[in-house]
Design a protein around this motif. Structure first.
Motif, PDB file in Angstrom:
ATOM      1  N   LYS A 161       0.831  -1.202   0.000  1.00 52.90           N
ATOM      2  CA  LYS A 161       0.000   0.000   0.000  1.00 52.90           C
ATOM      3  C   LYS A 161       0.866   1.252   0.000  1.00 52.90           C
ATOM      4  O   LYS A 161       0.559   2.232  -0.698  1.00 52.90           O
ATOM      5  CB  LYS A 161      -0.924   0.000   1.214  1.00 52.90           C
ATOM      6  CG  LYS A 161      -1.893   1.178   1.224  1.00 52.90           C
ATOM      7  CD  LYS A 161      -2.914   1.060   2.339  1.00 52.90           C
ATOM      8  CE  LYS A 161      -3.919   2.217   2.281  1.00 52.90           C
ATOM      9  NZ  LYS A 161      -4.964   2.112   3.331  1.00 52.90           N
ATOM     10  N   ALA A 211      -7.157  -1.106  -6.791  1.00 55.43           N
ATOM     11  CA  ALA A 211      -6.710  -1.678  -5.521  1.00 55.43           C
ATOM     12  C   ALA A 211      -6.372  -3.153  -5.674  1.00 55.43           C
ATOM     13  O   ALA A 211      -5.385  -3.646  -5.100  1.00 55.43           O
ATOM     14  CB  ALA A 211      -7.787  -1.483  -4.457  1.00 55.43           C
ATOM     15  N   MET A 213      -2.418  -3.360  -5.358  1.00 54.54           N
ATOM     16  CA  MET A 213      -2.131  -3.582  -3.941  1.00 54.54           C
ATOM     17  C   MET A 213      -2.326  -5.037  -3.541  1.00 54.54           C
ATOM     18  O   MET A 213      -1.421  -5.658  -2.997  1.00 54.54           O
ATOM     19  CB  MET A 213      -2.997  -2.662  -3.068  1.00 54.54           C
ATOM     20  CG  MET A 213      -2.550  -1.214  -3.062  1.00 54.54           C
ATOM     21  SD  MET A 213      -3.282  -0.243  -1.716  1.00 54.54           S
ATOM     22  CE  MET A 213      -5.002  -0.235  -2.204  1.00 54.54           C
ATOM     23  N   PHE A 228      -9.493   6.545  -0.949  1.00 59.18           N
ATOM     24  CA  PHE A 228      -8.654   6.127   0.174  1.00 59.18           C
ATOM     25  C   PHE A 228      -9.144   6.713   1.503  1.00 59.18           C
ATOM     26  O   PHE A 228      -8.354   7.182   2.331  1.00 59.18           O
ATOM     27  CB  PHE A 228      -7.193   6.527  -0.062  1.00 59.18           C
ATOM     28  CG  PHE A 228      -6.539   5.759  -1.167  1.00 59.18           C
ATOM     29  CD1 PHE A 228      -6.249   4.405  -1.026  1.00 59.18           C
ATOM     30  CD2 PHE A 228      -6.236   6.372  -2.357  1.00 59.18           C
ATOM     31  CE1 PHE A 228      -5.663   3.694  -2.055  1.00 59.18           C
ATOM     32  CE2 PHE A 228      -5.641   5.655  -3.389  1.00 59.18           C
ATOM     33  CZ  PHE A 228      -5.353   4.310  -3.238  1.00 59.18           C
TER      34      PHE A 228
END
Length: 633
Positions: free
Chosen positions: A209, A380, A384, A545
């Motif tokens: 992240k 994401a 990530m 976020f």
């Protein structure tokens, strides 16, 4: 004598490109073979949405029960729209704007609206390609830079996790862990697993992240659009250079590029699948993916997600399908291939779910957390979650290269096909100027340069917020559903569903399944209407976020949404001003094999009578050319 002349004399241009072009103006090209059309369509529809969005939405909406609304809406909404747009392009032999101008002049704005959305996609979707290039470059490093906390972009809160599966030799009762993560206790590893593994995952303080936020995005506190991060700008430039050289020669180069971008991802996906299903914990991941939660079938959300996934993954309302279909020969059986392409897309989506959730199951097993805490969608998942899972594997650099190379080809294929579509549309609007030697290369260069410059704000500290604004509003579900609904209504009720069926029969030699007609008339518009109402009732403020984006996002997003939609009524007014007598009259260039037949019937009742009458001069010319075409076939 041909069948056409027995049933009724054809009127209009019997096929594309039969006219003698002006001096210096190149004729409109065609696919070199059927494979190029199929591969280009595959490159467009089998993209990140098919590979990653389907598995996530299936997981979020009750596992295997999601298949029911997905296939219902595919049959009654996705396939009818997909085939309609493709057949429209083949019939008119025109791009996404001029095809609508020829079919129904007053609704030319439908084509303009779709090209505005394509322009949005060209500007922001390519950022995934730029980010992927950056990750692919870093995938060749060992250890992977997003797997450790000793980099300049990491904070004191960063905490990495050492994989038991990749490093079994370190997880022995007599192993000394004092060198890891500032842990001085030599105790047995089971004492620190929960403390050090689950805590950063739950709170999101992982090296993956931090690499994504602090190194790639470099988000600023105020989400400002300055300064430009030049390393990411170079990645964006490289992405546009790749796109340019894939399409700069038109369908000659596009048709060759898709041999790689549409086929190699399947090989890479297969490799990831076989590796994923052999990992510990894969079975649990597949259980979350497939086991149905039956009570969710009655929730409106699952039907909305299925409908939007179908429309997005099948690239509807962007004009791309119409453009790709326009390069087919007039007698090509697009109906058969559209059904085959729909099957390929759906099967690929389902198969990709096995690959994705087997890897996520392994990750959950390694981190000792429930899989629902790590499942994610969009960037994401790509930048990530999956990098974290891959970093836990032995030979993590190799698997990272395989994964990001697959993402690169998937994104590149969809991107350059959209740019090709936009270039074709502009060329068809101004053929006298842009079908000349060297004009095509200049046009594509202008599109790429302008799109690159407009995309530079996306590589700033607030670029990710702008990315999500364009994604949420520019190509919003509201715009998609309105444009799709208008397309269906224009063809079914204004141009005439029966007349369009006659056109299709003239092209492919037989009439498609009659269910399509009633989908166009009633079912698909109603589905779009219900989905639109649900979408409008469940619009929420944009959050990036965990931070709510300011009021500027709503203002910019509103403009992005209104601009394409306002094109539809605007061009109706333009048509009313220019030629109010022929606002719904199709172009005389379009071939009508049976002009005497009604344009719309239901239950053997004539709803709208025939509009056109044949003329003898056109009859004689068209009859000769039709016979020649049939002899060639």
């Amino acid at each position: 004598m041909s069948e056409e002349t027995v049933r009724g004399a054809p009127v209009g241009d019997p096929g594309p490109d039969k006219k003698i072009p002006e001096e210096g103006v190149h004729p409109r090209g065609k696919w070199a073979n059927n494979k190029e059309f199929l591969l280009c369509m595959t490159a467009e529809i089998v993209d990140l949405g098919s590979i990653l969005s389907f598995p996530y939405l299936c997981f979020r909406n009750g596992g295997g029960i999601f298949f029911i609304p997905y296939f219902v809406l595919l049959v009654f909404c996705g396939i009818p729209v997909f085939f309609l747009e493709t057949a429209l392009g083949q019939y008119t032999s025109e791009g996404g704007v001029t095809a609508w101008r020829k079919i129904c002049p007053m609704f030319q704005g439908v084509g303009i609206a779709s090209q505005v959305i394509v322009s949005y996609l060209n500007i922001y979707y390519i950022m995934i390609l730029a980010w992927t290039l950056f990750y692919l470059y870093n995938s060749f490093k060992s250890p992977l830079p997003w797997s450790t906390c000793d980099n300049m972009w990491n904070t004191d809160l960063c905490h990495s996790h050492l994989s038991v599966f990749a490093n079994p030799h370190l997880f022995q009762p007599d192993s000394n862990w004092s060198f890891l993560n500032n842990v001085t206790s030599p105790d047995y590893f089971e004492d620190i697993t929960l403390m050090n593994a689950t805590e950063p995952l739950l709170h999101g303080i992982t090296p993956e992240k931090e690499f994504w936020i602090n190194r790639v995005l470099r988000m600023s506190d105020d989400m400002s659009m300055t300064p430009v991060h030049w390393d990411m700008a170079l990645c964006l430039l490289l992405a546009w250079v790749m796109c340019y050289f894939c399409i700069w020669k038109g369908i000659k180069s596009t048709g060759k590029a898709v041999y790689v971008t549409a086929t190699v991802p399947y090989v890479l996906l297969l490799i990831i699948f076989f590796r994923g299903v052999t990992l510990p914990g894969a079975g649990e991941g597949l259980r979350y993916y497939l086991i149905p939660d039956f009570h969710l079938i009655f929730q409106p959300r699952i039907w909305f997600d299925a409908g939007m996934l179908v429309l997005y993954s099948y690239a509807t309302c962007t004009g791309v399908l119409t453009t790709l279909g326009s390069y087919n020969k007039y007698k090509y059986n697009c109906y058969r291939d559209c059904l085959a392409l729909c099957c390929v897309n759906s099967v690929t989506s389902i198969f990709a779910g096995f690959a994705v959730f087997s890897v996520l199951g392994f990750m959950a097993f390694e981190m000792d957390v429930p899989i629902y805490e790590i499942a994610a969608a969009g960037p994401a998942l790509i930048f990530m979650v999956f990098p974290r899972a891959l970093s836990l594997l032995p030979g993590s650099s190799f698997w990272a290269v395989v994964f990001f190379f697959m993402i690169l080809l998937l994104t590149l294929g969809s991107q350059f096909v959209r740019v090709e579509s936009l270039a074709t549309v502009i060329t068809d609007l101004f053929p006298r100027h842009l079908r000349r030697r060297g004009a095509r290369e200049i046009l594509v260069l202008v599109i790429t340069v302008v799109s690159f410059l407009l995309g530079l704000p996306l590589v700033t500290g607030g670029g990710i917020a702008l990315y999500h604004v364009i994604d949420m509003y520019g190509s919003s579900g509201t715009s998609l559903l309105i444009i799709t609904g208008v397309e269906i209504i224009v063809i079914a009720w204004v141009y005439g569903a029966d007349r369009f069926y006659d056109n299709i029969e003239d092209m492919i030699g037989y009439r498609p399944f009659s269910l399509l007609k009633y989908c166009w008339l009633f079912i698909t518009p109603l589905i779009c209407g219900f989905l639109l109402l649900y979408n409008l009732a469940h619009m929420y403020p944009l959050v990036v976020f965990g931070y709510a984006v300011g009021t500027w996002a709503t203002t910019v997003g509103g403009l992005l949404m209104v601009i394409p939609l306002i094109c539809i009524p605007a061009f109706i007014l333009v048509s009313l001003y220019k030629n109010s007598q022929n606002m719904t009259t199709p172009s005389s260039d379009l071939r009508q094999a049976w002009p005497h037949k009604p344009i719309l019937t239901m239950c053997n009742c004539v709803i709208f009578k025939a509009q056109g009458q044949p003329n003898r001069r056109a009859d004689e010319t068209n009859e000769k050319i039709v016979i020649e075409e049939l002899n060639r076939v």
